[in-house]
Scaffold this motif. Structure first.
Motif, PDB file in Angstrom:
ATOM      1  N   ASP A 139      -2.470  32.845  61.995  1.00  0.00           N
ATOM      2  CA  ASP A 139      -2.138  33.978  61.139  1.00  0.00           C
ATOM      3  C   ASP A 139      -3.202  35.059  61.277  1.00  0.00           C
ATOM      4  O   ASP A 139      -4.168  34.911  62.028  1.00  0.00           O
ATOM      5  N   VAL A 140      -3.016  36.128  60.516  1.00  0.00           N
ATOM      6  CA  VAL A 140      -4.016  37.193  60.408  1.00  0.00           C
ATOM      7  C   VAL A 140      -4.211  37.495  58.924  1.00  0.00           C
ATOM      8  O   VAL A 140      -3.444  37.035  58.071  1.00  0.00           O
ATOM      9  N   ALA A 186      -5.532  31.624  50.121  1.00  0.00           N
ATOM     10  CA  ALA A 186      -4.533  32.637  49.762  1.00  0.00           C
ATOM     11  C   ALA A 186      -4.742  33.937  50.534  1.00  0.00           C
ATOM     12  O   ALA A 186      -4.053  34.920  50.290  1.00  0.00           O
ATOM     13  N   CYS A 187      -5.673  33.926  51.494  1.00  0.00           N
ATOM     14  CA  CYS A 187      -5.934  35.130  52.282  1.00  0.00           C
ATOM     15  C   CYS A 187      -4.942  35.295  53.430  1.00  0.00           C
ATOM     16  O   CYS A 187      -4.978  36.292  54.139  1.00  0.00           O
ATOM     17  N   GLY A 188      -4.097  34.291  53.642  1.00  0.00           N
ATOM     18  CA  GLY A 188      -3.052  34.364  54.659  1.00  0.00           C
ATOM     19  C   GLY A 188      -1.912  33.453  54.246  1.00  0.00           C
ATOM     20  O   GLY A 188      -2.020  32.699  53.287  1.00  0.00           O
ATOM     21  N   LYS A 189      -0.813  33.505  54.989  1.00  0.00           N
ATOM     22  CA  LYS A 189       0.369  32.736  54.568  1.00  0.00           C
ATOM     23  C   LYS A 189       0.746  31.627  55.545  1.00  0.00           C
ATOM     24  O   LYS A 189       1.609  30.809  55.243  1.00  0.00           O
ATOM     25  N   ALA A 227       2.578  36.710  48.671  1.00  0.00           N
ATOM     26  CA  ALA A 227       2.579  36.648  47.208  1.00  0.00           C
ATOM     27  C   ALA A 227       1.509  37.583  46.662  1.00  0.00           C
ATOM     28  O   ALA A 227       0.528  37.892  47.347  1.00  0.00           O
ATOM     29  N   PRO A 228       1.672  38.064  45.427  1.00  0.00           N
ATOM     30  CA  PRO A 228       0.623  38.902  44.833  1.00  0.00           C
ATOM     31  C   PRO A 228      -0.714  38.172  44.841  1.00  0.00           C
ATOM     32  O   PRO A 228      -0.767  36.954  44.647  1.00  0.00           O
TER      33      PRO A 228
END
Length: 470
Positions: A139-140, A186-189, A227-228
């Motif tokens: 991811d990024v 939570a910094c990426g999905k 997500a928020p």
């Protein structure tokens, strides 16, 4: 040359110790910094630089404390502004560390100052990148955390596209990738469980690095499904910009044993939150009235950050014996520096002192099955949005009530009703029940084992089916 990844699973965070010929650089250090000082002293080395890939949002970095202890220079990428002394590097600026060189590649997109640090080995060969939240494995970085009035998340995503293709993807395939986070952040999905990789593999497998990907496609795909951000992200980033109390002072204050009488007096006089970090089974059986459960054995720090909205909130701990210091440390990693002590002797000492305790009703999935099929009951599913969308219990009485947003959505449920609460396995449902109970919701029943247990019954489950693209 020596590179060591110091990975902290509860935050899914990687800090790095880099040493060459007696000189050390620490990259993205954790809040508790003595470990880096001790490591350098053991090797008769000196910490020369502290590199920060960006203003971290999901944890408080240890850079300020470490600089005070060692005299090392804190280095950020271009445009970083702080209230303490740093070296704000220029794009492509280099720093000698023993026999190796570290080059700053400005890679804005996750944040504006985000930078990737390219390490050249003793022979001048491009050896590794410390990619922060610019590039993960799989991811990024999310581009929605550093939005200013004149920039949108789409603008930042477009910057990230350019950074990846102009600064990262042009590097040799054998360059090692050391990211700031792995799965669980939570910094990426779509982060990989692996914490170290090779750039060539990422070019082949990372969706965001597709060779034929247009900028418009990148922006759409990177932003889809984000997500928020948890409420504490912006607050941690501000602490990283403006500084904080030194960790040793925070630990000394928090790691203080209190008698039941002292504990109760502080709770009343300081309006302190009682945070119980034992197991959910222990909390269900006996806990201090109005205390909140967030177990140390689960996703502790991120859930504290998501659910306790005031970083300055005074906190008192009910902790497993011997884990008090660990709990204070893990709270400080996400900016909760106002722990006032812990209950010496735990809940048994509280009961022995004649203090009141409360319980939460918890039933087996078999008992819930009977209730669901024979009565009209209210069910709260406190899992995340994606979990609920994927599959959930079917019935008009089933309500999705995600734990992430419990503070904002409290008015969506009725204090006069009885609710059966479940999550995936039992950890989050007890967190939710504890918060609701402290807010006056007294008719709560926890479903032991959660949705994993529910799925083993014949209760009706809906499964999400991906729409056909034909």
């Amino acid at each position: 040359m020596r590179i060591e990844q110091i990975y902290t699973g509860c935050l899914a965070q990687g800090a790095y110790y880099v040493e060459s010929n007696g000189e050390v650089a620490i990259i993205d250090p954790l809040r508790e910094t003595q470990q880096y000082v001790d490591k350098a002293n053991k090797e008769n080395a000196k910490i020369k630089y502290i590199f920060e890939t960006h203003f971290h949002a999901d944890f408080v970095s240890g850079h300020v404390d470490l600089a005070k202890k060692t005299g090392a220079t804190i280095i950020y990428g271009p445009g970083a502004e702080t209230t303490y002394d740093i070296h704000s590097a220029k794009d492509n600026e280099t720093f000698k560390l023993g026999n190796i060189t570290i080059k700053v590649l400005h890679t804005p997109g996750h944040t504006l100052e985000s930078s990737t640090f390219l390490l050249f080995d003793e022979n001048g060969k491009e050896h590794a990148i410390f990619s922060g939240d610019t590039l993960f494995l799989g991811d990024v970085g999310r581009p929605d955390l550093a939005i200013k009035s004149d920039l949108t998340k789409e603008d930042l995503a477009a910057m990230l596209y350019d950074s990846l293709r102009e600064k990262i993807m042009t590097l040799p395939d054998d360059v090692i990738v050391y990211p700031a986070h792995g799965a669980g952040s939570a910094c990426g999905k779509n982060l990989s469980k692996e914490t170290v990789g090779v750039l060539g593999d990422q070019k082949k497998t990372n969706y965001a690095l597709r060779a034929n990907m247009t900028k418009a496609e990148f922006v759409k795909e990177v932003l889809n499904g984000i997500a928020p951000p948890p409420q504490y992200f912006a607050k941690n980033a501000m602490m990283n910009k403006s500084g904080y109390n030194d960790f040793e002072t925070v630990l000394k204050q928090g790691d203080t044993a209190l008698t039941p009488e002292q504990f109760e007096a502080i709770a009343n006089n300081e309006d302190a939150l009682v945070l119980d970090v034992r197991t959910q089974d222990e909390f269900v059986k006996a806990h201090i009235p109005n205390s909140i459960f967030i177990g140390i054995n689960g996703g502790f720090a991120p859930w504290v950050g998501a659910l306790i909205t005031d970083l300055k909130q005074p906190i008192l701990l009910v902790s497993p014996k011997g884990r008090e210091e660990e709990t204070v440390t893990r709270l400080s990693r996400v900016g909760y520096d106002n722990t006032l002590g812990y209950l010496e002797g735990g809940i048994e000492a509280w009961k022995h002192a004649g203090k009141d305790i409360e319980t939460i009703t918890s039933i087996s999935v078999d008992a819930f099955n009977k209730e669901f099929n024979t009565k009209t009951i209210n069910v709260l599913d406190v899992r995340k949005d994606g979990e609920y969308s994927s599959e959930h219990l079917v019935g008009e009485q089933v309500q999705h009530f995600a734990l992430d947003y419990i503070n904002e959505n409290m008015n969506a449920i009725d204090k006069d009703k009885t609710y059966y609460v479940h999550c995936a396995g039992g950890y989050r449902s007890v967190i939710a029940a504890s918060i609701l109970k402290a807010r006056g919701f007294n008719n709560l029943i926890d479903i032991a084992g959660g949705f994993a247990a529910i799925k083993q019954t014949e209760l009706p489950i809906t499964n999400y089916v991906c729409p056909s693209t034909l």
